[in-house]
Design an enzyme around this catalytic site. Structure first.
Site, PDB file in Angstrom:
ATOM      1  N   ASN A   1     -58.713   4.568  11.931  1.00  0.00           N
ATOM      2  CA  ASN A   1     -57.933   3.970  13.019  1.00  0.00           C
ATOM      3  C   ASN A   1     -56.932   3.014  12.377  1.00  0.00           C
ATOM      4  O   ASN A   1     -57.298   1.910  11.985  1.00  0.00           O
ATOM      5  CB  ASN A   1     -58.875   3.232  13.982  1.00  0.00           C
ATOM      6  N   TRP A   2     -55.691   3.480  12.287  1.00  0.00           N
ATOM      7  CA  TRP A   2     -54.695   2.666  11.578  1.00  0.00           C
ATOM      8  C   TRP A   2     -54.169   1.503  12.423  1.00  0.00           C
ATOM      9  O   TRP A   2     -53.432   0.652  11.913  1.00  0.00           O
ATOM     10  CB  TRP A   2     -53.513   3.545  11.137  1.00  0.00           C
ATOM     11  N   LYS A   3     -54.478   1.512  13.716  1.00  0.00           N
ATOM     12  CA  LYS A   3     -53.968   0.450  14.615  1.00  0.00           C
ATOM     13  C   LYS A   3     -52.442   0.361  14.469  1.00  0.00           C
ATOM     14  O   LYS A   3     -51.794   1.397  14.310  1.00  0.00           O
ATOM     15  CB  LYS A   3     -54.685  -0.871  14.327  1.00  0.00           C
TER      16      LYS A   3
ATOM     17  N   HIS B   1     -61.009   1.396  23.000  1.00  0.00           N
ATOM     18  CA  HIS B   1     -61.157   0.522  21.837  1.00  0.00           C
ATOM     19  C   HIS B   1     -61.168  -0.934  22.302  1.00  0.00           C
ATOM     20  O   HIS B   1     -60.461  -1.304  23.238  1.00  0.00           O
ATOM     21  CB  HIS B   1     -60.021   0.769  20.835  1.00  0.00           C
TER      22      HIS B   1
ATOM     23  N   GLU C   1     -59.826  -3.525  21.228  1.00  0.00           N
ATOM     24  CA  GLU C   1     -58.524  -4.210  21.274  1.00  0.00           C
ATOM     25  C   GLU C   1     -57.765  -3.834  22.539  1.00  0.00           C
ATOM     26  O   GLU C   1     -57.046  -4.659  23.115  1.00  0.00           O
ATOM     27  CB  GLU C   1     -57.721  -3.895  19.993  1.00  0.00           C
TER      28      GLU C   1
ATOM     29  N   GLU D   1     -68.941   0.140  18.475  1.00  0.00           N
ATOM     30  CA  GLU D   1     -68.232  -0.869  17.689  1.00  0.00           C
ATOM     31  C   GLU D   1     -68.535  -2.252  18.240  1.00  0.00           C
ATOM     32  O   GLU D   1     -67.914  -2.686  19.219  1.00  0.00           O
ATOM     33  CB  GLU D   1     -66.725  -0.621  17.754  1.00  0.00           C
TER      34      GLU D   1
ATOM     35  N   GLY E   1     -63.003  -5.970  12.137  1.00  0.00           N
ATOM     36  CA  GLY E   1     -61.995  -6.717  11.395  1.00  0.00           C
ATOM     37  C   GLY E   1     -62.474  -8.068  10.885  1.00  0.00           C
ATOM     38  O   GLY E   1     -61.674  -8.893  10.466  1.00  0.00           O
TER      39      GLY E   1
ATOM     40  N   SER F   1     -66.012  -3.135  10.328  1.00  0.00           N
ATOM     41  CA  SER F   1     -66.094  -3.531   8.921  1.00  0.00           C
ATOM     42  C   SER F   1     -66.834  -2.516   8.045  1.00  0.00           C
ATOM     43  O   SER F   1     -67.577  -2.893   7.146  1.00  0.00           O
ATOM     44  CB  SER F   1     -66.705  -4.925   8.795  1.00  0.00           C
TER      45      SER F   1
ATOM     46  N   GLY G   1     -61.235   0.888  10.443  1.00  0.00           N
ATOM     47  CA  GLY G   1     -59.933   0.249  10.600  1.00  0.00           C
ATOM     48  C   GLY G   1     -59.372  -0.166   9.254  1.00  0.00           C
ATOM     49  O   GLY G   1     -58.791   0.632   8.517  1.00  0.00           O
ATOM     50  N   GLY G   2     -59.566  -1.448   8.892  1.00  0.00           N
ATOM     51  CA  GLY G   2     -58.980  -2.017   7.677  1.00  0.00           C
ATOM     52  C   GLY G   2     -59.153  -1.162   6.425  1.00  0.00           C
ATOM     53  O   GLY G   2     -58.192  -0.947   5.670  1.00  0.00           O
TER      54      GLY G   2
HETATM   55  P1  PGA Z   1     -62.461  -2.479  11.050  1.00  0.00           P
HETATM   56  O1  PGA Z   1     -61.962  -1.849  12.456  1.00  0.00           O
HETATM   57  O2  PGA Z   1     -63.004  -1.344  10.226  1.00  0.00           O
HETATM   58  O3  PGA Z   1     -61.222  -3.088  10.462  1.00  0.00           O
HETATM   59  O4  PGA Z   1     -63.500  -3.478  11.374  1.00  0.00           O
HETATM   60  C1  PGA Z   1     -62.713  -0.851  13.110  1.00  0.00           C
HETATM   61  C2  PGA Z   1     -62.039  -0.472  14.396  1.00  0.00           C
HETATM   62  O5  PGA Z   1     -61.483  -1.355  15.061  1.00  0.00           O
HETATM   63  O6  PGA Z   1     -62.034   0.704  14.810  1.00  0.00           O
END
Ligand code: PGA
Length: 248
Positions: free
Chosen positions: A10-12, A94, A96, A164, A170, A209, A230-231
């Site tokens: 997930n590149w956001k 998600h 966010e 999640e 994050g 994470s 994500g990250g």
């Molecule tokens: P993260 O994000 O791996 O940076 O914690 C995961 C996500 O939001 O899907």
């Protein structure tokens, strides 16, 4: 029951055209070499670029879409546009989107339901906040997230759930594997209550994470079928290491 693992990036709102070309060049051989399914959720303006570079072993998905048919909805993209770009997955719910953009459970299920109806595979995210976990409400939150998020979705093995925990996204704080298994096992039991035996075929991912160093212990848990990352998915080498370490 064997469920094919999924590692989803997930590149956001990250990466641009030139980074993406290099990333894809590095990740395609990794995807060609794994038995796992590899999925990338790029920003929507790069869906077509990623799909074009992806080859047959990488699937592409939208981070967000609107449920209406094409029309006067400034700033939105339709499910057909997502498909037209070569995507086959659609993320919904998600944290966010839920917390920064105030998407309600009603919006989440509408998005997931329309994606499914139009032939995209919905990946639906659920998870508790830190306050909810500390108040001992995690399982109640998951139960209600699952029931509400699936209201417009038909029972089908081609639905993916991502657990999640909001406090792990994050932050560098990964959910301990036994706690992640407890939550994901519970999600599967809720799916079974709602949809019956198909629950055993549904892939449930852990997200929050995930890193090359913690994916193996997460994947060793009975009900964890992959990761939403994500990250650590923004660099091809760490995403590749997650795929490799997660499928050993
Ligand atoms: P993260 O994000 O791996 O940076 O914690 C995961 C996500 O939001 O899907």
């Amino acid at each position: 029951m064997t469920r094919r693992p999924i590692f989803a990036a997930n590149w956001k709102m990250n990466l641009e055209s030139s980074d993406i070309d290099k990333f894809m060049e590095d990740i395609v051989p990794v995807a060609n070499n794994t038995s796992a399914e590899v999925v990338i959720f790029p920003p929507s303006v790069y869906l077509a670029q990623v799909a074009k570079a992806a080859g047959s072993k990488i699937r592409v998905g939208s981070q967000n879409h609107y449920w209406e048919k094409p029309g006067a909805f400034t700033g939105e993209i339709s499910v057909n546009m997502v498909k037209d770009c070569g995507a086959t997955y659609a993320l919904a719910g998600h944290s966010e989107r839920r917390h920064i953009f105030n998407e309600s459970a009603e919006i989440v299920t509408r998005k997931a339901g329309v994606a499914q109806k139009e032939g995209l595979l919905p990946m639906i995210c659920v998870g508790e906040t830190l306050e909810e976990r500390e108040a001992g409400e995690t399982l109640d939150v998951l139960r209600s997230d699952i029931i509400c998020s699936l209201r417009d979705v038909e029972a089908n093995a081609d639905v993916v759930i991502a657990y999640e925990p909001v406090w792990a996204i994050g932050t560098g704080l990964t959910c301990p594997p036994d706690k992640a298994q407890e939550a994901i096992g519970y999600i599967r039991s809720q799916l079974r209550e709602l949809w019956g035996d198909v629950a055993d075929e549904i892939r449930i991912l852990y997200g929050g994470s995930v890193k090359p160093g913690n994916i193996a212990e997460l994947m060793a848990c009975q009900d964890i079928d992959g990761g939403l990352i994500g990250g650590a998915s923004l660099k091809a080498d760490s995403f590749a290491a997650i795929i490799e370490n997660g499928t050993k």
